[in-house]
Scaffold this motif. Sequence first.
Motif, PDB file in Angstrom:
ATOM      1  N   TRP A   1      -9.087  23.834 -51.633  1.00  0.00           N
ATOM      2  CA  TRP A   1      -8.594  25.144 -51.274  1.00  0.00           C
ATOM      3  C   TRP A   1      -9.316  25.622 -50.022  1.00  0.00           C
ATOM      4  O   TRP A   1     -10.433  25.186 -49.726  1.00  0.00           O
ATOM      5  CB  TRP A   1      -8.853  26.154 -52.391  1.00  0.00           C
ATOM      6  CG  TRP A   1      -7.946  26.007 -53.568  1.00  0.00           C
ATOM      7  CD1 TRP A   1      -6.763  25.344 -53.613  1.00  0.00           C
ATOM      8  CD2 TRP A   1      -8.158  26.559 -54.872  1.00  0.00           C
ATOM      9  NE1 TRP A   1      -6.209  25.431 -54.872  1.00  0.00           N
ATOM     10  CE2 TRP A   1      -7.050  26.185 -55.668  1.00  0.00           C
ATOM     11  CE3 TRP A   1      -9.162  27.329 -55.444  1.00  0.00           C
ATOM     12  CZ2 TRP A   1      -6.931  26.556 -57.003  1.00  0.00           C
ATOM     13  CZ3 TRP A   1      -9.040  27.708 -56.776  1.00  0.00           C
ATOM     14  CH2 TRP A   1      -7.941  27.328 -57.551  1.00  0.00           C
TER      15      TRP A   1
ATOM     16  N   GLN B   1      -8.118  31.060 -50.043  1.00  0.00           N
ATOM     17  CA  GLN B   1      -7.531  30.758 -51.352  1.00  0.00           C
ATOM     18  C   GLN B   1      -8.578  30.859 -52.455  1.00  0.00           C
ATOM     19  O   GLN B   1      -8.289  31.330 -53.572  1.00  0.00           O
ATOM     20  CB  GLN B   1      -6.907  29.369 -51.327  1.00  0.00           C
ATOM     21  CG  GLN B   1      -5.650  29.277 -50.477  1.00  0.00           C
ATOM     22  CD  GLN B   1      -5.169  27.845 -50.300  1.00  0.00           C
ATOM     23  OE1 GLN B   1      -5.964  26.911 -50.244  1.00  0.00           O
ATOM     24  NE2 GLN B   1      -3.852  27.675 -50.182  1.00  0.00           N
TER      25      GLN B   1
ATOM     26  N   LEU C   1      -1.607  29.147 -56.449  1.00  0.00           N
ATOM     27  CA  LEU C   1      -2.385  28.310 -55.541  1.00  0.00           C
ATOM     28  C   LEU C   1      -2.032  26.839 -55.716  1.00  0.00           C
ATOM     29  O   LEU C   1      -1.485  26.434 -56.755  1.00  0.00           O
ATOM     30  CB  LEU C   1      -3.876  28.524 -55.807  1.00  0.00           C
ATOM     31  CG  LEU C   1      -4.402  29.923 -55.481  1.00  0.00           C
ATOM     32  CD1 LEU C   1      -5.851  30.056 -55.904  1.00  0.00           C
ATOM     33  CD2 LEU C   1      -4.246  30.218 -53.995  1.00  0.00           C
TER      34      LEU C   1
END
Length: 370
Positions: free
Chosen positions: A175, A179, A316
Amino acid sequence: MKVVKGSVFKRGKSWSIDAKLFKDENNKWVRLQKGGFRTKREADEFLREQLNKLDNGNYPKFENLTVADYLNLWLKEHAKHNMKQSTYENREVMIRKRIVPAIGQMKLEDVKPIHFKRFYNELREEGLSQQYVHTIHSLLRSAFRHATKWQVASTNIMEHVDSPKLTANKQLKTWTLEQSIQFLNYTSSLTDEYCHIAYVLAIFTGMRRGEVLGLRWSDVNLDKKTLQVVQTVYRTNGQAPTIQTPKTSSSARSITLPDNVIDELKAHKAKQNQWRLMFGSAYEDNGLVCPNPNGKPMDPRLLFGHFKKCAKHVGLPDIRFHDLRHTHATIMLQLGEHPKVVSERLGHSNVNITLNTYSHVLPNMQEDAA
């Protein structure tokens, strides 16, 4: 080498042998057990022949010992007594599910390098990672090295088997910093959230899941803003989570904490004190930073399931909990942190592991070095 005479006995209509041949490096007896002899004389002669070979410094040939038989012997006599439980279980599964179905029925003295080469190719064609195939190769090298030490094989066949090639790592799933913050903002907002601090530690320290769950308050120095990784939580198959030592000697390490993590830890400690009062005498105080609300060690599977559920809710990219470790390293390198520092935080045995794993993050490294 000490050799004791074995016993010959009748079992049903045939005769069998049970002989203690010699002790291995762990002072465990390696035995010769063989049946199916038509007469006692035939069994006696076979046993005498094997003992004579040992006395003369020659290797006994276990004609009916298969690869599966030998690997199970290695698991029982060596691996079980010299490996951590988690490592032992991992090796046992590899042997049972991968190696035995492929070459387990072959006689130990008949297996050739080409059989291993073909086995590795089949694993790769099945889609297994290069690292997994390489781990199986390392397992076999260790096991067959003991076969010659224990004198149940005349040569170490693995000395003639090429190590599976490891090419550049495929792109890691991570990520971004944005994020990661988005995810932490969500988990911190949940009512009675007790997994949030585990995510904070994983993202901001690069600790492994088991290391996060094994962290104790006594390992954290809030004033000096450091923590020590000295133990890990592991779940044995069918058993409750247990505490054990870190993955490797280099995994035991000190990690410096940023101010925001110190603030999160202080807030979590206050919340944990409320849980302690709520559960009263039922609270099991193990001194852990990331336990269940009742104080008991958290099951790693529970944390994984909660993580996947939260990540999906936020929308995500789908990554593993372990990828939070890669996220930590990637973000630090992108922000210009020295690879040596990142290597020490991750507990890598040397900086080359870090450089090889995250080479995609540093495309201009060779230009800078030049």
